[in-house]
Design an enzyme around this catalytic site. Structure first.
Site, mmCIF file in Angstrom:
data_model
loop_
_atom_site.group_PDB
_atom_site.id
_atom_site.type_symbol
_atom_site.label_atom_id
_atom_site.label_comp_id
_atom_site.label_asym_id
_atom_site.label_seq_id
_atom_site.Cartn_x
_atom_site.Cartn_y
_atom_site.Cartn_z
ATOM 1 N N SER A 1 -10.048 2.233 2.490
ATOM 2 C CA SER A 1 -9.063 2.888 1.653
ATOM 3 C C SER A 1 -8.068 1.932 0.981
ATOM 4 O O SER A 1 -7.436 2.322 0.006
ATOM 5 C CB SER A 1 -8.267 3.881 2.498
ATOM 6 O OG SER A 1 -7.486 3.207 3.456
ATOM 7 N N LYS B 1 0.848 -1.193 0.000
ATOM 8 C CA LYS B 1 0.000 0.000 0.000
ATOM 9 C C LYS B 1 0.883 1.241 0.000
ATOM 10 O O LYS B 1 1.903 1.279 0.709
ATOM 11 C CB LYS B 1 -0.910 -0.015 1.235
ATOM 12 C CG LYS B 1 -1.978 1.072 1.234
ATOM 13 C CD LYS B 1 -2.911 0.957 2.444
ATOM 14 C CE LYS B 1 -4.034 1.989 2.407
ATOM 15 N NZ LYS B 1 -4.964 1.887 3.547
ATOM 16 N N SER C 1 -10.661 0.157 6.813
ATOM 17 C CA SER C 1 -9.970 0.202 5.521
ATOM 18 C C SER C 1 -9.264 -1.076 5.095
ATOM 19 O O SER C 1 -8.775 -1.167 3.976
ATOM 20 C CB SER C 1 -8.954 1.336 5.518
ATOM 21 O OG SER C 1 -9.605 2.561 5.331
#
Ligand SMILES: [Mg+2]
Ligand SMILES: [Zn+2]
Lengths: 493, 490, 95
Positions: A158, A78, A182
């Protein structure tokens, strides 16, 4: 030969360890798949040379008998995790060109254990979002589509790049972060498994902060076992993070497949929210049945302050974010937009550098902390947080081992469908996951079945502090009973 | 405190007397090797951005970890200020934008500081002692440094100081004159230096004062205050207060009112001026830093630190008075610096305390001052000075000769006793020799003898003459006695 | 509670985010939607409840006072938009 990208992380690990495949072979397969999957926009930066170099080094270590637990396994990272010498942007224009001179603790542990980096994964800007639509690099397109439709869907957020990449087989597993859901919400939207560990289990050092008291790192992967394998490497005490907890990391994989017989599973009645769809209701029931069938006892429990978690979250998280994001000021790194003086330089830089959602949350956070409002908003929200945690403590004190809830109120929705004029509509996505962050507990999202439209639906298991092992045992039961929810076909290549 | 108004401290205005009320926030740099929340060096100077870690530069994802020594130093200081030590305190973020504040917030302590109420006893030159209340002491991060004179359009930012630990020591508005304010800072600095918790070096910015000044008519409620930021010498503190008090009095006497504001002291002009950048009201949005937990420690830990504290100036002063019989004023002078006090004690041990104090304060300190030297590198050691004091008390040398001897030891070194032997500086106590000298002087000055009989104070002139004849070596007491007998003066 | 346009401007300035005139009204609406949503917290009786300060029941660890970091000015200024001699350069600040 079979498509190596279809392997689970555990299968790939075993094959690499058995030397039936090399790291270079499997890494090449993923590098190709990543390139072909560009229409998904899951990666914001591909690092194929680095991946192949790391794979080569892995193969050398394997040859010397020095393999680590993740040796040679290609992962996606990420873009919130600082990677030394590799651009790290939090998917924000404001640090769109930032190249850290340091490596986050969690990723350094992955590399220590032999993993290979394929590239940086898309996410909502500064992890603020539930659909990955706020990214400065544009939205991620879910590999999933509704039956008989080619409408583009969100992968959740997210960690949308992470969930999409795992579901689309363009990495064996991915790092993610979870501040209000998320990890678990995007996992639920994409038929993948994601765990948010107990607050303090993984170091936050080197991960771009959103809301410090809520942020936790965790993996998204194809299976419960893969999550257990990844978390073991990601977790651990870090003296550089004052909120990191100094306790040994168990071999989580041992908990996968362990009996759940006699465990007490709580069903919180307050999660039966108004207007919950019959589909979600049925999924939840099905999940309870699966656990009961495995010998667990299902009991109804009460978490009376559940409904206040989301509004309290929308005070605490923006407040912390407004302060955490003050460092993006155009002075030491990132973008600078000139102005007539220092103040207008700040104002122009931050207006242009931050996207709409981030600006909005900074504004709300600034407001709730401002003179005269601090007690009414922030202090009250933190008191409610105490009540939320006490709710869980009471339930666990009754001998409940874990709590079962739906992971999300619905299946994935279409890109551009939600959160137009009213930001709260989007925020409601996290209604089931956010309590866990507010209380600092571990939570795992596991696929439980498909919606009538053919989209994955997830169940959430909430554990006691630092009892991730129970979540892996229970998650495995659901995964075995429901069957893996693998993507039926790829539409992009 | 200071409930009664001391008329000596009032300022005369055109329309009557005014009282100035002063409170201070002292920022004292904690003596530590590394910064409050990072492992970068606190060393003064250094190349730009060299003593800076990723944490100090607020790189994305960086986190603070507290330095145990800074905590211990704050506790020691709290103990030295006889203050409440809080076993649980909280670090808050103070949010504002400034280029030398990399995080966009300063980690400080707002609601729950590590040290609560305490007090400082301050001696004034006229012998009066006042008690200044301490409201609190908290730990916080220092900011970086901006240089504004490198370019017409740009400021240069160096973060070497960013994150260095500071103790902010907040006094109550108990001070009533610039003199009291100066004495307070001096005393506070003495305490910090004794404790070893701050080097007190104001030139390097280790000690800076924010001075809150207001004026009022005696007996009235507090007036509106102005805060003069970052004054970095004790002299400037005095000047800034004097200027600011008169400025405020001028405004009030002209019928104006004081705006609460932040001001800067310009040492070149000796004036305070309003800070332009502070025109807007601040809203610091304090909240507990979520990257840190509350700071907690046990009473046992505090007690252990207490055991390790050195004797502090007030206690030392009391002991000097009791043990060595020195005056309160002298004791105060002696304890102002720990090294000076140690020196005195080495001289005074086993000798007459008053004589030792006299020699240390008047001769040694005076001489050191003249040469710009420090007691730690004094050319005359405590043992040497002790030797000189011994020679006087034994009656081997006179006080006058002792001063010459001190000067010889200062410039040439050596054992005072040997010098006295070698140079024949011994005092003559042989009454026969003195009698002969007295007789000679009396014989040579019959007119003066007549005068002395009428005016006994004339004896001083005779003593001088006899001393002169003996090359200063005659025992003055013996000379005096013999003269009195011979002249028939009572 | 709800915010007016002047408050939106004040908050934007406090947060150092410039906003155009045409952004004020929509921003005001969005902020008010969020504030209306959090309004329900007022239903909860929070008397005698301690605000949460740390979610993990643990004590703050303290590190040893040693110089372990720094001495890499190039890393510090390496990403900066404007530097000279390892200083960060910013538009002139007036005090
Ligand atoms: Mg102050
Ligand atoms: Zn301060």
């Amino acid at each position: 030969m079979t498509d190596l990208t279809q392997l689970t992380l555990a299968e790939a690990r075993d094959a690499v360890a058995a030397k039936t495949i090399s790291s270079t072979e499997i890494t090449k397969a993923f590098v190709d798949a990543v390139e072909k999957a560009r229409p998904l926009n899951a990666y914001v930066l591909e690092t194929p040379e680095k991946a192949l170099a790391m794979a080569k080094a892995s193969d050398e270590r394997i040859a010397k008998g020095q393999a680590g637990p993740l040796e040679g396994l290609p992962l996606g990272i990420k873009d919130l995790y600082a990677t030394e010498g590799t651009r790290t942007t939090a998917c924000s224009k404001i640090i769109g060109n930032f190249v850290p001179a340091y490596e986050s603790t969690v990723t350094s542990q992955l590399w220590r254990d032999g993993a290979v980096m394929l590239g940086k994964l898309n996410n909502d800007e500064f992890a603020m979002g539930s659909s990955n639509e706020t990214s400065a690099f544009g939205p991620v397109v879910s590999p999933w589509q509704r039956t008989g439709s080619n409408a583009k869907l969100v992968p959740g957020g997210s960690s949308g790049g992470s969930s999409a990449a795992v579901a689309a087989n363009i990495c064996l597993g991915a790092t993610a972060t979870d501040t209000g859901g998320s990890i678990r919400q995007p996992a639920a939207f994409t038929g993948t498994v994601g765990i948010k560990p107990t607050y303090g289990r993984c170091s936050r050092w080197g991960i771009v902060a959103f809301a410090s008291s809520l942020d936790q790192a965790g993996p998204i992967a194809k299976t419960v076992r893969d999550n257990a394998i990844l978390l073991r490497s990601m977790a651990g005490f870090d003296p550089k993070d004052s909120t990191s907890v100094d306790r040994p990391v168990p071999d989580y994989e041992k908990a996968v497949g362990a009996s759940v017989k006699g465990m007490k599973i709580g069903i919180p009645k307050e999660y039966r929210v108004d207007g919950m769809s019959a589909e979600i209701e049925a999924l939840w029931q099905k999940g309870a049945d699966m656990l009961r069938a495995a010998g667990a006892e299902i009991v109804e429990v009460s978490l009376p302050h559940t409904k206040y978690a989301l509004p309290a979250y929308y005070i605490v998280a923006p407040a912390e974010a407004s302060s955490n994001l003050a460092r993006y000021d155009g002075v030491r790194y990132g973008v600078r937009v000139p102005g007539k003086d220092i103040v207008s330089m700040y104002e122009n830089t931050r207006a242009e550098g931050f996207g709409k959602e981030v600006r909005r949350r900074i504004m709300i956070g600034t407001y709730v902390l401002s003179a005269g409002y601090y007690d009414a908003y922030y202090v009250r929200a933190q008191k409610i947080r105490t009540l939320i945690r006490q709710d869980f403590e009471k339930v666990y004190a009754q001998g409940v081992n874990a709590i079962l809830t739906p992971a999300t109120p619905s299946a994935a929705f279409g890109i551009g469908e939600k959160g137009g004029a009213d930001p709260v509509e989007m925020y409601l996505n996290d209604v089931f996951t956010v309590t866990v962050n507010m209380a600092g507990l571990p939570g795992i999202a596991v696929p439980g079945g498909l919606s009538t439209e053919g989209l994955p639906l997830g169940l959430q298991l909430i554990g006691r502090p630092f009892d991730e092992e129970t979540l892996f045992s229970l998650g495995e039961v659901i995964e075995q009973a429901a069957g893996r929810i693998a993507l039926p076909q790829r539409w992009w290549a | 405190m200071n409930a009664t108004v001391d008329p000596k401290k009032l300022i005369k205005g055109a329309t009557g007397d005014w009282e100035v009320v002063i409170g201070m926030e002292i920022h004292a740099q904690v003596t530590s090797k590394s910064k409050l929340f990072s492992g970068a060096s606190t060393e003064f100077g250094g190349d730009p951005n060299d003593h800076v870690s990723l944490v100090d530069a607020a790189m994305p994802g960086m986190l603070p970890v507290i330095n145990a020594e800074c905590v211990a130093q704050a506790i020691r200081t709290g103990l030295g200020l006889k203050a409440q030590i809080n076993l649980r305190s909280v670090f808050d973020r103070k949010n504002y934008f400034y280029p030398d504040l990399p995080q966009g917030y300063q980690i400080s302590q707002y609601k729950d500081p590590i040290v609560g109420e305490g007090e400082v006893l301050v001696d004034l030159p006229d012998g009066q002692q006042i008690t200044v209340g301490i409201e609190r002491l908290h730990l916080e991060q220092d900011a970086g440094k901006s240089l504004h004179d490198q370019s017409p359009t740009l400021s240069f930012v160096d973060l070497n100081r960013s994150g260095v630990a500071l103790m902010e020591i907040v006094s109550r508005p108990d001070l009533r004159s610039s003199e009291e304010a100066r004495a307070y800072v001096t005393k506070l600095r003495t305490i910090l230096r004794y404790l070893g918790t701050c080097d007190g070096n104001m030139e390097e910015g280790s000690l800076r004062a924010d001075v809150n000044v207001s004026v009022r008519r005696p007996g009235e409620a507090l007036g509106t205050r102005c805060e003069i930021k970052n004054v970095n010498s004790i002299r400037f503190i005095g000047q800034a207060i004097e200027y600011e008090a008169r400025r405020q009095i001028g405004i009030l006497e002209d019928g104006g009112k004081i705006d609460q504001e932040t001001r800067l002291f310009d040492p070149g002009k000796g004036e305070t001026r309003s800070m332009r950048s502070k025109e807007e009201a601040h809203d610091y949005r304090y909240f507990p830093d979520p990257d840190l937990l509350p700071l907690e420690f046990t009473q046992a830990y505090v007690d252990e630190l207490k055991k390790g504290l050195p004797e502090l100036p007030d206690e030392k002063k009391a002991r000097f008075i009791a043990t060595y019989g020195v005056t309160a004023y002298d004791a105060g002078v002696l304890v102002a610096e720990r090294a000076g006090a140690d020196y005195f004690e080495a001289v005074a041990k086993g000798r007459d305390g008053k004589a030792a104090a006299n020699w240390v304060i008047n001769e040694l300190f005076g001489r050191l001052n003249k040469d710009g030297k420090d007691v730690t590198n004094s050319p005359v050691s405590a043992a040497q000075l002790g030797g000189i004091v011994d020679l006087i008390s034994e009656g081997t040398i006179s006080g006058k000769l002792a001063k010459d001897l001190f000067e010889i030891v200062w410039t040439e070194g050596g054992d005072p006793k040997e010098i006295v032997e070698a140079r024949g500086m011994k005092q003559v106590t042989d009454t026969g020799a003195i009698e002969a000298a007295v007789d000679a002087v009396i014989a040579a000055n019959p007119d003066k003898v007549e005068q002395a009989k009428a005016k006994p104070t004339m004896i001083g002139w005779f003593v001088g003459q006899v001393m002169k004849q003996s090359g200063g070596k005659a025992n003055p007491q013996a000379v005096n006695d013999i003269l009195k007998a011979k002249l028939g003066i009572e | 509670m709800s915010v007016d346009s002047a408050t939106v401007r004040r908050i934007a300035h406090l947060a150092r985010i410039s906003v155009n005139d045409d952004e004020i009204a929509p921003l005001q609406n969005e902020l008010n939607a969020i504030l209306a949503f959090v309004e329900q917290l007022n239903e909860v009786d929070v008397a005698n409840v301690e605000p949460m300060t740390s979610v993990t029941p643990m004590q703050l660890r303290q590190r040893e006072d040693k110089v372990t970091d720094g001495h890499y000015p190039n890393k510090i200024v390496g990403n900066a938009p404007l530097t000279e001699d390892n200083y960060f350069l910013v538009p002139k600040v007036v005090e």
